[in-house]
Design an enzyme around this catalytic site. Structure first.
Site, PDB file in Angstrom:
ATOM      1  N   LYS A  46      36.168  30.155  51.528  1.00 61.09           N
ATOM      2  CA  LYS A  46      36.659  31.090  51.980  1.00 61.09           C
ATOM      3  C   LYS A  46      36.502  32.408  53.111  1.00 61.09           C
ATOM      4  O   LYS A  46      35.327  32.633  53.584  1.00 61.09           O
ATOM      5  CB  LYS A  46      36.021  32.060  51.183  1.00 61.09           C
ATOM      6  CG  LYS A  46      36.735  33.719  50.381  1.00 61.09           C
ATOM      7  CD  LYS A  46      36.580  34.427  49.247  1.00 61.09           C
ATOM      8  CE  LYS A  46      37.738  35.631  49.039  1.00 61.09           C
ATOM      9  NZ  LYS A  46      36.813  36.192  48.413  1.00 61.09           N
ATOM     10  N   GLU A  75      38.034  39.575  30.380  1.00 66.68           N
ATOM     11  CA  GLU A  75      38.541  41.290  29.996  1.00 66.68           C
ATOM     12  C   GLU A  75      38.492  41.555  28.841  1.00 66.68           C
ATOM     13  O   GLU A  75      38.163  41.930  27.654  1.00 66.68           O
ATOM     14  CB  GLU A  75      39.799  41.848  30.906  1.00 66.68           C
ATOM     15  CG  GLU A  75      39.671  42.118  32.214  1.00 66.68           C
ATOM     16  CD  GLU A  75      40.038  40.763  33.084  1.00 66.68           C
ATOM     17  OE1 GLU A  75      40.838  41.129  33.836  1.00 66.68           O
ATOM     18  OE2 GLU A  75      41.023  40.104  32.212  1.00 66.68           O
ATOM     19  N   ARG A 110      44.725  44.024  29.981  1.00 66.62           N
ATOM     20  CA  ARG A 110      44.773  42.614  29.065  1.00 66.62           C
ATOM     21  C   ARG A 110      43.293  42.787  28.594  1.00 66.62           C
ATOM     22  O   ARG A 110      43.607  41.660  27.750  1.00 66.62           O
ATOM     23  CB  ARG A 110      44.378  41.387  30.563  1.00 66.62           C
ATOM     24  CG  ARG A 110      44.798  42.060  31.549  1.00 66.62           C
ATOM     25  CD  ARG A 110      44.180  41.554  33.153  1.00 66.62           C
ATOM     26  NE  ARG A 110      43.795  39.791  33.515  1.00 66.62           N
ATOM     27  CZ  ARG A 110      45.113  38.981  33.778  1.00 66.62           C
ATOM     28  NH1 ARG A 110      45.549  39.105  34.147  1.00 66.62           N
ATOM     29  NH2 ARG A 110      44.244  37.940  33.969  1.00 66.62           N
TER      30      ARG A 110
END
Length: 596
Positions: A248, A336, A364
């Site tokens: 990244k 979640e 969610r």
């Protein structure tokens, strides 16, 4: 001097005309282009830099858009956008009337699926692949690119579980860089690390056990290796899984070394990579820091307090507690649903659980909020960061639906503070012990009190549940506000010289409503105006309208808030103007009422 390649690529069709030996040069140009634009315009940087080679290889090998390519979440899709006809307007990324910061079906035929929340790519791609089978198209390719943080979500595993018993022409590419926004966590992350280090025997491969043709791990920043493997997999039918390892922030030293900070670094020097500092002197605190610092202070005094976040310790500022009290603060990964039910389980054992989830992400876990928390009346403390309009992340991230979707749930208290002091006081009140669960919603960005920490931090006062407050007396018109949008009302009235005709009342509790105060207001004022930073349909204004109908009041009521449409990207001030809840528009509205 080498010929510039990127400027001649309008679509992947142009890309496929290149010789494969030219792809490393294109990768460098694409990386430089992303850095040049994002350094000035801001946005998500590190994720897109890490997948430059993978992006080029995917469009070079596969026949997009006929072959369908889905980017999970979409933080890493900047290179994809640039190569698919949006290079010339990429500078408008995340701006009002510009292109979205995430893949969006209405924006390009190359965006096969709209994303913004994590872990949806495998299910979507599988659905497309099964649809292709039903239509007799067995040659079409369906590719889902998912990160190692996103694949740990339950939904991703549901998709893998189903795909493994189909003959779908599906390729799942795991972009493994050991980090989402914050470092990846959990047993799956440890497993993937072991695979990368060659510690796990091939017969133990969990992906193979799900009936996927597994290959990798390979170096995802080696464009020749990726291209070669994609060409091989292109010829194999059925569900396939390619494990690629990327860095990244690849190509910008600071972004590689500080991956959390350079996920979305703001403005930075494109040559040195150094972030251009924003002066934070004499600024009010960020609401997320009010949460993080307050919960840490309370937790140091109350041993029953625990904190939970699904993969957002930095964004929520739970990181403060995680660093100081790591045994009582939990990052559960992008999960979640698990976060909510985990909180419920802890609450059954007497813990004071602060479950911090962005408003848009709590959607969610809706079933878990209803069944596992509210139905059992467990006093979980939901801290809904990024409530209201969030700005440049756009429609997928605005937290504008929470009042409406939570207000209908029995037992649940809903509270929105007007400022930092009210926010820390409700945290203090909640940990004293409530008979019901509570959702505390607060916005992205900074508060309004510059000296909050120096003069107010830790001076807690208990809040009376369900009480409204008079901010300004008036004679003709009552403005009822919920949450920090009430500060726009204050500014508008101040700029008008605080007209005597208009009163202003703060209703921080959407549920329970202060009905005693409402009866007084409906008997006194002919005109009632409600304002909120959530959707008008089903929100705070709707609650006031319901109260009026149930009690046979015939007052003139106007509701202000987010209209019945998805709000796109832009600055918060621009979007408030679009929704007619900014200071300037409120001034005009109030004047029109006074003139009546």
């Amino acid at each position: 001097m080498l010929k510039n390649l990127l400027s001649n690529i309008q679509t992947p069709t142009d890309l496929r005309l290149l010789d494969e030996a030219q792809l490393p040069q294109l990768a460098q140009e694409l990386r430089d282009f992303i850095i040049d634009i994002v350094s000035v315009k801001e946005g998500h940087l590190g994720a897109s830099l890490g997948v430059v080679e993978l992006t080029i290889a995917l469009h070079y090998v596969f026949n997009t858009p006929e072959d369908l390519l889905i980017w999970d979440v979409g933080h890493q899709a900047y290179g994809h956008k640039i190569l698919t006809g949006r290079r010339e307007n990429f500078h408008t990324n995340r701006q009002l009337n510009g292109i979205s910061g995430f893949p969006k079906r209405s924006e390009s035929e190359y965006d096969a699926f709209g994303v913004g929340h994590s872990s949806t790519s495998i299910s979507a791609a599988l659905g497309m692949a099964l649809a292709s089978n039903l239509k007799g198209d067995f040659e079409k390719q369906h590719i889902a690119v998912i990160g190692d943080a996103s694949i740990a979500s339950g939904m991703a595993f549901e998709g893998l579980n189903h795909a493994g018993v189909t003959n779908a022409n599906l390729l799942v590419i795991l972009n493994d860089n050991a980090i989402g926004i914050d470092p990846s966590v959990g047993a799956l992350k440890n497993y993937l690390t072991a695979v990368k280090e060659g510690k796990n025997p091939k017969q133990n491969n969990m992906i193979k056990s799900l009936n996927f043709n597994y290959s990798g791990p390979i170096d995802g920043n080696d464009i020749f290796a990726v291209t070669k493997e994609l060409k091989r997999l292109q010829k194999i039918k059925g569900p396939k899984f390619l494990h690629v390892i990327t860095i990244k922030g690849k190509g910008l030293q600071q972004a590689e070394e500080n991956q959390v900070q350079y996920h979305a670094p703001g403005k930075f020097d494109r040559i040195t990579g150094d972030i251009i500092p924003k002066s934070e002197e004499n600024l009010p605190p960020k609401y997320q820091d009010v949460f993080g610092l307050t919960i840490l202070d309370l937790a140091q005094k109350n041993q029953k307090i625990v904190g939970i976040t699904p993969a957002m310790p930095t964004g929520s500022s739970l990181k403060f507690m995680m660093e100081a009290l790591p045994e009582r603060a939990f990052d559960v990964g992008i999960a979640e649903q698990h976060a909510v039910t985990l909180a419920a389980g802890m609450a059954t054992q007497g813990m004071m659980v602060f479950c911090n989830i962005y408003s848009t992400f709590l959607q969610r876990a809706y079933d878990q909020v209803i069944h596992d928390v509210a139905l059992q009346n467990l006093p979980v403390i939901f801290c809904l960061d990024r409530a209201g309009l969030v700005g440049e992340d756009g429609a997928t991230h605005h937290g504008v639906f929470d009042i409406a979707y939570l207000r209908c749930i029995p037992n649940l208290i809903i509270y929105a503070p007007t400022n930092e002091i009210a926010l820390q006081n409700i945290f203090y009140t909640a940990q004293l012990g409530l008979e019901h669960p509570i959702a505390i919603r607060y916005p992205r960005g900074r508060g309004i009190i510059k000296n909050w920490k120096e003069n107010h931090f830790g001076q807690y006062q208990k809040i009376e549940i369900g009480k409204a407050y008079t901010i300004k007396e008036g004679s003709e018109i009552a403005v009822l506000s919920n949450g920090t949008i009430g500060n726009n009302v204050n500014l508008a009235l101040n700029e008008l010289g605080n007209p005597e005709a208009i009163a202003h009342y703060d209703f921080p509790f959407v549920k329970p409503l202060d009905e005693n105060t409402l009866h007084q207001l409906f008997k006194k004022f002919k005109f009632i105006i409600t304002i909120e930073d959530g959707t008008i349909i089903g929100g705070f204004g709707s609650a006031i309208l319901e109260f009026a109908a149930q009690n046979n009041y015939n007052n003139n009521i106007k509701t202000l808030g987010i209209p019945d449409k998805f709000i796109e990207q832009g600055t918060i001030n621009e979007l408030q103007q679009c929704c007619e809840i900014d200071v300037k528009t409120l001034k005009s509205l109030f004047l029109s009422y006074i003139n009546k």
